[in-house]
Write a protein that holds these residues in place. Structure first.
Motif, mmCIF file in Angstrom:
data_model
loop_
_atom_site.group_PDB
_atom_site.id
_atom_site.type_symbol
_atom_site.label_atom_id
_atom_site.label_comp_id
_atom_site.label_asym_id
_atom_site.label_seq_id
_atom_site.Cartn_x
_atom_site.Cartn_y
_atom_site.Cartn_z
ATOM 1 N N ASN A 448 0.810 -1.225 0.000
ATOM 2 C CA ASN A 448 0.000 0.000 0.000
ATOM 3 C C ASN A 448 0.840 1.271 0.000
ATOM 4 O OD1 ASN A 448 -2.238 -1.635 0.100
ATOM 5 N ND2 ASN A 448 -2.572 -1.393 2.298
ATOM 6 N N ALA A 449 2.156 1.124 0.039
ATOM 7 C CA ALA A 449 3.027 2.308 0.079
ATOM 8 C C ALA A 449 2.917 3.096 -1.218
ATOM 9 C CB ALA A 449 4.472 1.886 0.321
ATOM 10 N N SER A 450 2.984 4.409 -1.109
ATOM 11 C CA SER A 450 2.925 5.274 -2.290
ATOM 12 C C SER A 450 4.245 5.252 -3.039
ATOM 13 C CB SER A 450 2.601 6.713 -1.867
ATOM 14 O OG SER A 450 3.675 7.248 -1.098
ATOM 15 N N TYR A 451 4.209 5.766 -4.236
ATOM 16 C CA TYR A 451 5.440 5.875 -5.025
ATOM 17 C C TYR A 451 6.469 6.726 -4.303
ATOM 18 C CZ TYR A 451 8.568 7.919 -8.493
ATOM 19 O OH TYR A 451 9.676 8.382 -9.152
ATOM 20 N N GLU A 452 6.008 7.796 -3.623
ATOM 21 C CA GLU A 452 6.922 8.687 -2.911
ATOM 22 C C GLU A 452 7.665 7.958 -1.802
ATOM 23 O OE1 GLU A 452 7.635 11.801 -3.672
ATOM 24 O OE2 GLU A 452 6.281 11.711 -5.393
ATOM 25 N N ALA A 453 7.064 6.928 -1.238
ATOM 26 C CA ALA A 453 7.687 6.213 -0.125
ATOM 27 C C ALA A 453 8.703 5.174 -0.582
ATOM 28 C CB ALA A 453 6.613 5.534 0.719
ATOM 29 N N LEU A 454 8.714 4.856 -1.875
ATOM 30 C CA LEU A 454 9.611 3.823 -2.396
ATOM 31 C C LEU A 454 10.576 4.354 -3.448
ATOM 32 C CD1 LEU A 454 6.936 1.003 -2.884
ATOM 33 C CD2 LEU A 454 8.428 1.336 -0.917
ATOM 34 N N ARG A 455 10.427 5.574 -3.854
ATOM 35 C CA ARG A 455 11.153 6.128 -4.996
ATOM 36 C C ARG A 455 12.652 6.240 -4.732
ATOM 37 N NH1 ARG A 455 9.754 12.393 -5.804
ATOM 38 N NH2 ARG A 455 11.443 12.104 -7.292
ATOM 39 N N ASP A 456 13.382 6.357 -5.846
ATOM 40 C CA ASP A 456 14.816 6.668 -5.821
ATOM 41 C C ASP A 456 15.635 5.652 -5.033
ATOM 42 O OD1 ASP A 456 15.259 9.495 -7.166
ATOM 43 O OD2 ASP A 456 13.379 9.554 -6.075
ATOM 44 N N ASN A 457 15.511 4.396 -5.466
ATOM 45 C CA ASN A 457 16.399 3.347 -4.989
ATOM 46 C C ASN A 457 17.084 2.724 -6.206
ATOM 47 O OD1 ASN A 457 16.325 2.701 -1.933
ATOM 48 N ND2 ASN A 457 14.207 3.215 -2.423
ATOM 49 N N MET A 458 17.839 1.670 -5.999
ATOM 50 C CA MET A 458 18.666 1.126 -7.074
ATOM 51 C C MET A 458 17.937 0.137 -7.971
ATOM 52 S SD MET A 458 21.724 2.404 -7.075
ATOM 53 C CE MET A 458 22.778 1.207 -7.868
ATOM 54 N N GLY A 459 16.788 -0.294 -7.603
ATOM 55 C CA GLY A 459 16.107 -1.278 -8.434
ATOM 56 C C GLY A 459 15.168 -2.153 -7.638
ATOM 57 N N LEU A 460 14.247 -1.543 -6.900
ATOM 58 C CA LEU A 460 13.253 -2.307 -6.161
ATOM 59 C C LEU A 460 12.196 -2.851 -7.110
ATOM 60 C CD1 LEU A 460 12.673 0.018 -3.062
ATOM 61 C CD2 LEU A 460 13.918 -2.150 -3.092
ATOM 62 N N CYS A 461 11.636 -3.971 -6.768
ATOM 63 C CA CYS A 461 10.558 -4.527 -7.571
ATOM 64 C C CYS A 461 9.517 -5.135 -6.644
ATOM 65 C CB CYS A 461 11.094 -5.578 -8.541
ATOM 66 S SG CYS A 461 11.837 -7.027 -7.730
ATOM 67 N N GLY A 462 8.315 -5.356 -7.201
ATOM 68 C CA GLY A 462 7.252 -5.936 -6.399
ATOM 69 C C GLY A 462 5.912 -5.311 -6.692
ATOM 70 N N ASN A 463 4.911 -5.761 -5.990
ATOM 71 C CA ASN A 463 3.537 -5.316 -6.209
ATOM 72 C C ASN A 463 3.264 -4.056 -5.400
ATOM 73 O OD1 ASN A 463 0.851 -5.172 -6.902
ATOM 74 N ND2 ASN A 463 0.205 -6.763 -5.449
ATOM 75 N N ALA A 464 3.711 -2.906 -5.915
ATOM 76 C CA ALA A 464 3.498 -1.617 -5.256
ATOM 77 C C ALA A 464 3.526 -0.520 -6.306
ATOM 78 C CB ALA A 464 4.563 -1.367 -4.191
ATOM 79 N N SER A 465 2.979 0.631 -5.945
ATOM 80 C CA SER A 465 2.865 1.755 -6.872
ATOM 81 C C SER A 465 4.236 2.201 -7.376
ATOM 82 C CB SER A 465 2.164 2.927 -6.173
ATOM 83 O OG SER A 465 2.124 4.061 -7.000
#
Length: 724
Positions: A448-465
């Motif tokens: 349920n995390a927003s894009y803003e909460a996951l942005r700007d990393n090296m290459g995260l993947c998964g079922n999230a915005s």
């Protein structure tokens, strides 16, 4: 049973209370005048006595009936009409009054012997009448939680026997009453949540009997180091949200019985006094939002009963003392927004009762200590905006009670540990602006995390915005590689020679592949790009940006500066970036491309929440551009020139903008090696996000584009904004 009102009035002191919302009754003045022992319950025929009640208030009716039931039978017979729940209908002696209640309805002169007057929670309005000075014997006066206004009358200085004075939760203005503690008897004084202004009353400094003092939420001023004395009986003091200045006095350490000290949100400066460690009964300290400097004193290590320590939003420096482990009862630790540095002490893991831990916006380095995973009761963890590096310790997955996790704006790397899937209580998470990669944990908080909460990393993947789905093939390959490593470790002594052969052959093929690629894509070094900073395919991203901007079509232009034109681009991963296409005159000056590339790499590693993130640089024969984080509201200049947005940008938000700019420049000047000089701070180069947080942009651009310049006295910047 003889009624209290049948006794001579002069033979006792009255203790007068009012039930909540039970308005002042006029007959009390009559009670005070009757001295005959044969006087009836009202002292006059029943028809002559009148009570005033609020119309339709059944609570008041019930209270009156209960009082009637407590009387003797003769008295109750006089009140035979008091039946039902409607006192406004045919209840003898009762009249209903819908008008506002004020203290002017109270005949203070009739109660010279009154000891206690409790009028809290009665919706009283208006000012305090000067006749209150007639209550010269009163020891307890409670006017809290009403709607009283105006200044305190000087006649209240006559109430020199007061041990309790409650003025809280009203709308009083002007100075505090000056003579309330002339006899030194006042024990409990609460006046919080009003509009009192001016200095502290002089008599309060020598009021040694004080047990509880609450003046928070006013507009009081004065030098806090001079206005307060030593109070041996003091248990609780709250002076927060005022305008006190000066330094904290060492006398607070003499309050050996004090359990709570709250002086937040003032203008207090200096250092935390060492003597405060002598107040060993302290449970709570809140000195947040002041201008305190220096380190956290080692003397505070003796405060073993502390359960809440809040020192956030100051200018404290140095390390967190290792004696923190002594605070076994600590539940709340907030040291955010300071200049603390060094590593986070592993001793924090011994604070087993900790519920809230906030160390954000400091300068902590090294890794997150695994011992934090021992804090089984922890519910809120915020380590954002620091310089923490390396991987996430798997022990954090043991924080089963954790509800909020913020580790954004650090330099954390690697894969998120699989143990994080056990954080089932987690509801809010922010891991943005790090170097994390791989799949996100398969729990609700991450999904349920927003894009803003996951942005700007090296290459995260998964079922999230904003994230791409993980490739199951890659997971299988990873698993196989892990298995192969185990096999290799077992047979290494036997197959060492064979492995060496494979390494040589592999190196040969890699070199040959590079040679072929070089032949297929001829060109000088300046035709390469630097998106590899984020671990992406530079050529592919170059094509994505060209496509997203339709080869820098003016429709996507969002600004223009001295070095280039800025475009908004949405790349296929749904990430929005700002692309600054450099003018040809600037790219022609890049004589030493390798040096320029190295400097861009340095700037791309800058991580500060008030600095626009530089993702990388791409140089091509046709286009050269810098790629930045996109900030939604645009420049400060744009906001200020928009009447609607300028109104929304109130003074508190503007002050926060200034603090953000100062924090960013301080970081560039003192925390970067080598230091970075902006040289062009203008309202155009300060961007605001949706929360009106400031983000400094174009930092180091002048230096980036003139790497060989040794004359730093040459003008660089915008006329009208530069220092003289």
């Amino acid at each position: 049973m003889t009624s209290l009102l049948h006794r001579p009035f002069s033979s006792f002191f009255l203790h007068l209370f009012f039930l909540p919302h039970l308005f002042y009754f006029t007959p009390f003045s009559a009670f005070a005048d009757h001295t005959s022992s044969t006087t009836s319950i009202f002292g006059t025929p029943a028809s002559a006595a009148e009570y005033k009640v609020a119309e339709g208030n059944t609570t008041e009716a019930e209270a009156l009936l209960k009082w009637k039931a407590s009387l003797d039978s003769q008295s109750q017979s006089l009140l035979s009409s008091w039946v039902g729940i409607s006192p406004c209908i045919k209840w003898i002696g009762i009249t209903c009054d819908n008008s506002e209640s004020t203290l002017y309805d109270f005949n203070f002169s009739s109660f010279p012997n009154l000891l206690i007057l409790d009028l809290r929670n009665n919706s009283l309005s208006g000012t305090i009448p000067s006749q209150i000075g007639n209550l010269s014997r009163i020891i307890k006066l409670n006017l809290c939680h009403n709607e009283l206004t105006g200044s305190i009358p000087s006649e209240m200085n006559n109430l020199t026997r007061l041990t309790f004075l409650g003025l809280s939760k009203n709308e009083f203005t002007g100075p505090l009453p000056q003579g309330l503690c002339l006899r030194g008897l006042l024990e409990n004084f609460t006046a919080f949540s009003n509009y009192f202004s001016g200095p502290i009353l002089e008599s309060l400094k020598n009021c040694t009997a004080l047990y509880r003092l609450r003046l928070d939420g006013n507009q009081l001023t004065g030098n806090i180091s001079e206005d307060f004395g030593s109070y041996p009986s003091l248990d609780y003091v709250d002076l927060s949200y005022n305008n006190f200045y000066g330094e904290l006095s060492s006398k607070w350490g003499e309050c050996r019985n004090m359990t709570s000290l709250k002086i937040s949100n003032n203008n207090v400066s200096g250092e935390i006094p060492l003597e405060l460690g002598k107040a060993t009964r302290l449970h709570l300290i809140d000195l947040s939002s002041n201008h305190l400097q220096g380190t956290i004193p080692t003397e505070l290590g003796g405060l073993k009963l502390l359960y809440s320590l809040t020192l956030s939003n100051n200018h404290l420096s140095g390390n967190i003392p290792s004696y923190i482990r002594m605070f076994s009862s600590l539940q709340i630790l907030n040291l955010a927004y300071n200049d603390l540095n060094g590593s986070i002490p592993k001793q924090l893991g011994e604070c087993s009762n900790l519920l809230f831990l906030n160390l954000s916006n400091n300068k902590f380095t090294e890794s997150i200590p695994s011992e934090i995973g021992s804090l089984q009761s922890l519910q809120d963890l915020d380590l954002s905006c620091n310089f923490l590096a390396q991987g996430l310790p798997w022990q954090l997955g043991q924080l089963r009670m954790l509800e909020t996790l913020d580790i954004s704006h650090n330099m954390l790397s690697g894969v998120i540990p699989s143990s994080f899937k056990d954080l089932l209580s987690l509801s809010t998470v922010n891991i943005s602006f790090n170097e994390l990669r791989g799949p996100i944990p398969d729990i609700k908080a991450f999904h349920n995390a927003s894009y803003e909460a996951l942005r700007d990393n090296m290459g995260l993947c998964g079922n999230a915005s904003g994230l791409k789905l993980c490739d199951p093939t890659e997971s299988n390959i990873t698993s196989k590689k892990k298995g192969n490593k185990v096999v290799i470790l077992i047979v290494l002594p036997v197959l060492g020679g064979l492995l060496l052969v494979f390494v040589v052959i592999g190196a040969f093929f890699i070199l040959r592949q590079r040679a072929r690629k070089s032949e297929a894509e001829p060109g000088n070094e300046q035709d390469q790009n630097m998106f590899t900073i984020l671990g992406h395919d530079g050529k592919k991203l170059y094509e994505n940006i060209i496509e997203a901007t339709e080869e820098f079509n003016s429709n996507y232009c969002i600004g223009e500066g001295g070095y280039g034109t800025v475009y908004k681009a949405v790349i296929p991963t749904e990430r929005v970036v700002a692309v600054k296409k450099l003018h040809r005159s600037q790219t022609d000056r890049l004589s030493d491309f390798k040096a320029f590339e190295k400097e861009v790499c340095v700037l791309a590693n800058i991580r500060h929440c008030n600095i626009v993130k530089l993702y990388g640089f791409c140089s091509h024969a046709k286009h050269s551009f810098l790629v930045y984080e996109f900030v939604d509201r645009g420049s400060l200049r744009k906001v200020l020139t928009s009447e609607e947005q300028a109104i929304e940008l109130d003074w508190m938000k503007r002050l926060n903008v200034v603090k953000g700019i100062v924090g960013a420049l301080s970081y560039l000047h003192h925390s970067c090696s080598p230091p970075i000089i902006h040289r062009d701070i203008t309202s155009n180069n300060v961007l605001l996000d949706l929360e009106y947080e400031a983000h400094v942009s174009d930092f180091g651009t002048a230096r980036l584009l003139m790497p060989d310049s040794s004359n730093w006295t040459v003008f660089a910047g915008t006329f009208g904004y530069s220092a003289p």
